[in-house]
Design a protein around this motif. Structure first.
Motif, PDB file in Angstrom:
ATOM      1  N   ILE A  86     -76.021  82.527  40.096  1.00 30.01           N
ATOM      2  CA  ILE A  86     -77.343  82.964  39.649  1.00 30.01           C
ATOM      3  C   ILE A  86     -78.383  81.883  39.916  1.00 30.01           C
ATOM      4  O   ILE A  86     -79.539  82.178  40.224  1.00 30.01           O
ATOM      5  CB  ILE A  86     -77.289  83.345  38.148  1.00 30.01           C
ATOM      6  N   ASP A  87     -77.989  80.618  39.844  1.00 32.00           N
ATOM      7  CA  ASP A  87     -78.936  79.520  39.982  1.00 32.00           C
ATOM      8  C   ASP A  87     -79.201  79.112  41.426  1.00 32.00           C
ATOM      9  O   ASP A  87     -80.318  78.728  41.761  1.00 32.00           O
ATOM     10  CB  ASP A  87     -78.441  78.303  39.190  1.00 32.00           C
ATOM     11  N   THR A  88     -78.193  79.171  42.290  1.00 28.26           N
ATOM     12  CA  THR A  88     -78.355  78.639  43.651  1.00 28.26           C
ATOM     13  C   THR A  88     -78.326  79.702  44.743  1.00 28.26           C
ATOM     14  O   THR A  88     -78.747  79.438  45.860  1.00 28.26           O
ATOM     15  CB  THR A  88     -77.236  77.630  43.970  1.00 28.26           C
ATOM     16  N   GLY A  89     -77.778  80.872  44.454  1.00 30.58           N
ATOM     17  CA  GLY A  89     -77.650  81.904  45.480  1.00 30.58           C
ATOM     18  C   GLY A  89     -76.407  81.765  46.333  1.00 30.58           C
ATOM     19  O   GLY A  89     -76.102  82.640  47.141  1.00 30.58           O
ATOM     20  N   GLN A  90     -75.662  80.665  46.181  1.00 26.25           N
ATOM     21  CA  GLN A  90     -74.429  80.557  46.965  1.00 26.25           C
ATOM     22  C   GLN A  90     -73.481  81.661  46.521  1.00 26.25           C
ATOM     23  O   GLN A  90     -73.541  82.124  45.388  1.00 26.25           O
ATOM     24  CB  GLN A  90     -73.797  79.182  46.839  1.00 26.25           C
ATOM     25  N   PHE A  91     -72.640  82.114  47.433  1.00 29.14           N
ATOM     26  CA  PHE A  91     -71.784  83.243  47.090  1.00 29.14           C
ATOM     27  C   PHE A  91     -70.401  83.089  47.677  1.00 29.14           C
ATOM     28  O   PHE A  91     -70.179  82.385  48.653  1.00 29.14           O
ATOM     29  CB  PHE A  91     -72.404  84.560  47.566  1.00 29.14           C
TER      30      PHE A  91
END
Length: 146
Positions: A86-91
């Motif tokens: 939610i904070d960085t967008g990494q997935f």
């Protein structure tokens, strides 16, 4: 700033529906396939099964602690499950493909994350995939055993 990409796949001797059910069950089955000591904690905040699940994960890798606040989505329910920070967008994306008319499955774990700037980012792009791929192989083996 570059991007770090990590991927690992394995064939699993189980029907794709059963494999996907394990991945999507964050309260029951999924915690059992997370390799220790790397995955130190998984706390479900909302939901618990597939899309809409919100969780906090703590990882400990090579003396470093990483904390993630994740939301699960299912772009293709039953086939693709995505956990996005939610904070960085990494997935991280889990893809379950059927093999042999649905008697077996190929599971792929794929992660994309931003690299830090400068030399640190270059080192992340070199070393993070090697270390993380090993963790993913252990997770895939645990999934196969489960």
């Amino acid at each position: 700033m570059g991007t770090v990409r990590i991927e690992a796949s394995q064939e699993i001797e189980a029907p794709p529906e059963a494999v996907y059910a394990v991945l999507a069950d964050y309260r029951g089955a999924h915690p059992h396939i997370l390799p220790k000591p790397y995955f130190a904690e998984l706390v479900v905040e909302e939901g618990g099964r597939g899309a809409g699940t919100v969780m906090r994960v703590r990882m400990e890798v090579m003396g470093q602690t990483y904390r993630y606040h994740l939301r699960a989505t299912e772009p293709e329910p039953g086939r693709i499950l995505v956990e996005t920070d939610i904070d960085t967008g990494q997935f991280t994306r889990f893809t379950v493909d059927p093999l042999e008319a649905g008697k077996r499955a190929r599971v792929t774990i794929y992660t994309e994350m931003p690299a830090s700037p400068g030399l640190k980012g270059l080192l992340e792009q070199i070393f993070t995939p090697m270390v993380t791929r090993g963790i993913y192989r252990k997770e895939l083996n645990l999934l196969a055993e489960y």
